[in-house]
Design a protein around this motif. Sequence first.
Motif, PDB file in Angstrom:
ATOM      1  N   ARG A 193       0.826  -1.209   0.000  1.00  0.00           N
ATOM      2  CA  ARG A 193       0.000   0.000   0.000  1.00  0.00           C
ATOM      3  C   ARG A 193       0.856   1.253   0.000  1.00  0.00           C
ATOM      4  O   ARG A 193       0.530   2.242  -0.681  1.00  0.00           O
ATOM      5  N   GLN A 231      -4.578   0.257  -4.629  1.00  0.00           N
ATOM      6  CA  GLN A 231      -5.986  -0.002  -4.336  1.00  0.00           C
ATOM      7  C   GLN A 231      -6.835   0.073  -5.594  1.00  0.00           C
ATOM      8  O   GLN A 231      -7.774  -0.709  -5.771  1.00  0.00           O
ATOM      9  N   SER A 232      -6.490   0.983  -6.494  1.00  0.00           N
ATOM     10  CA  SER A 232      -7.228   1.078  -7.759  1.00  0.00           C
ATOM     11  C   SER A 232      -7.002  -0.158  -8.618  1.00  0.00           C
ATOM     12  O   SER A 232      -7.910  -0.610  -9.318  1.00  0.00           O
ATOM     13  N   ILE A 291      -6.628  -3.172  -7.522  1.00  0.00           N
ATOM     14  CA  ILE A 291      -7.501  -4.198  -6.952  1.00  0.00           C
ATOM     15  C   ILE A 291      -8.956  -3.932  -7.332  1.00  0.00           C
ATOM     16  O   ILE A 291      -9.706  -4.852  -7.694  1.00  0.00           O
ATOM     17  N   GLU A 292      -9.376  -2.674  -7.269  1.00  0.00           N
ATOM     18  CA  GLU A 292     -10.751  -2.329  -7.626  1.00  0.00           C
ATOM     19  C   GLU A 292     -11.037  -2.615  -9.098  1.00  0.00           C
ATOM     20  O   GLU A 292     -12.133  -3.062  -9.456  1.00  0.00           O
ATOM     21  N   MET A 293     -10.061  -2.382  -9.977  1.00  0.00           N
ATOM     22  CA  MET A 293     -10.246  -2.666 -11.400  1.00  0.00           C
ATOM     23  C   MET A 293     -10.417  -4.160 -11.647  1.00  0.00           C
ATOM     24  O   MET A 293     -11.180  -4.570 -12.530  1.00  0.00           O
ATOM     25  N   GLY A 307     -11.913  -6.173  -9.636  1.00  0.00           N
ATOM     26  CA  GLY A 307     -13.312  -6.410  -9.296  1.00  0.00           C
ATOM     27  C   GLY A 307     -14.258  -6.028 -10.414  1.00  0.00           C
ATOM     28  O   GLY A 307     -15.224  -6.732 -10.701  1.00  0.00           O
ATOM     29  N   LEU A 308     -13.990  -4.899 -11.089  1.00  0.00           N
ATOM     30  CA  LEU A 308     -14.826  -4.478 -12.206  1.00  0.00           C
ATOM     31  C   LEU A 308     -14.732  -5.469 -13.374  1.00  0.00           C
ATOM     32  O   LEU A 308     -15.731  -5.755 -14.039  1.00  0.00           O
ATOM     33  N   THR A 364      -6.233  -9.960  -4.169  1.00  0.00           N
ATOM     34  CA  THR A 364      -6.823 -10.180  -5.491  1.00  0.00           C
ATOM     35  C   THR A 364      -7.918 -11.231  -5.431  1.00  0.00           C
ATOM     36  O   THR A 364      -8.990 -11.073  -6.042  1.00  0.00           O
ATOM     37  N   ALA A 418     -11.024  -9.729  -4.120  1.00  0.00           N
ATOM     38  CA  ALA A 418     -11.679  -8.885  -5.136  1.00  0.00           C
ATOM     39  C   ALA A 418     -12.405  -9.736  -6.163  1.00  0.00           C
ATOM     40  O   ALA A 418     -13.504  -9.390  -6.608  1.00  0.00           O
ATOM     41  N   ASN A 434     -16.823  -9.408  -5.868  1.00  0.00           N
ATOM     42  CA  ASN A 434     -17.414  -8.705  -7.004  1.00  0.00           C
ATOM     43  C   ASN A 434     -18.002  -9.646  -8.052  1.00  0.00           C
ATOM     44  O   ASN A 434     -18.453  -9.199  -9.102  1.00  0.00           O
TER      45      ASN A 434
END
Length: 237
Positions: A30, A37-38, A40-42, A44-45, A67, A70, A74
């Motif tokens: 981190r 963090q982005s 990891i969020e991507m 999920g998308l 990962t 995520a 999601n």
Amino acid sequence: MRDQIFSQENDLVDFTFDAQVADVFDDMVRRSVPGYQSMIEMIGLCVKSYGQDNANYYDLGASTGATSIALSVNNPHNNNRIIAIDNSPSMVKKCQHNLAKKIDNANVICADINTIEITNAAIVVLNLTLQFIAPKARQALINSIYQGLNQGGILIVSEKIHFNNAHKQQLMTDLHLDFKRANGYSELEIAAKRQSIENILITDDKKNHFERFKKAGFNASSCHFQCLNFASFLAVK
């Protein structure tokens, strides 16, 4: 736990993903990786768009399981198995602990990702993993992943990258160092980690990644996220 591994002057050895690193890895990544963090969020998308029913999702180089989590939380699809693989026993233990609290459809395996067989895969993720694989072995790994992906399946690769333009490379390096300083790392810690990891983490440029995807047979690939000298690539079979 806060990362203080390089806070003292010690004899340096090559960086390894041992128990000491596993304990502080979440804090380390981190505070060291811009946009982590982005990334990891991507992931999920991407699960929502590219996941498939009755298919496996692979997290290669799973570390502590971010990962895999995520991929799971999601996921709108049915009858999926998340397969998290890492070659560090300490990381596998940490990953098993983290996933046991949140995921009931995961297998966490201690193995070399260069030797495992990918089967019935809708999604494969190499999140900050390929950079630790010997450069000569990278194409074979990508080829193996491609062969194990279902049609329409995807490979996500997130990596530290380098730039062939010397001015741009220096600019991004300086900004990355400023990012670490802003997150509380001292000059000693920054220098010590750089020396410890320089023979272990070997970067590619964007062109290397795109050529590798094309050679493996992927229909399309793109860089869908970048923050300073870290980028995420999406390749579609």
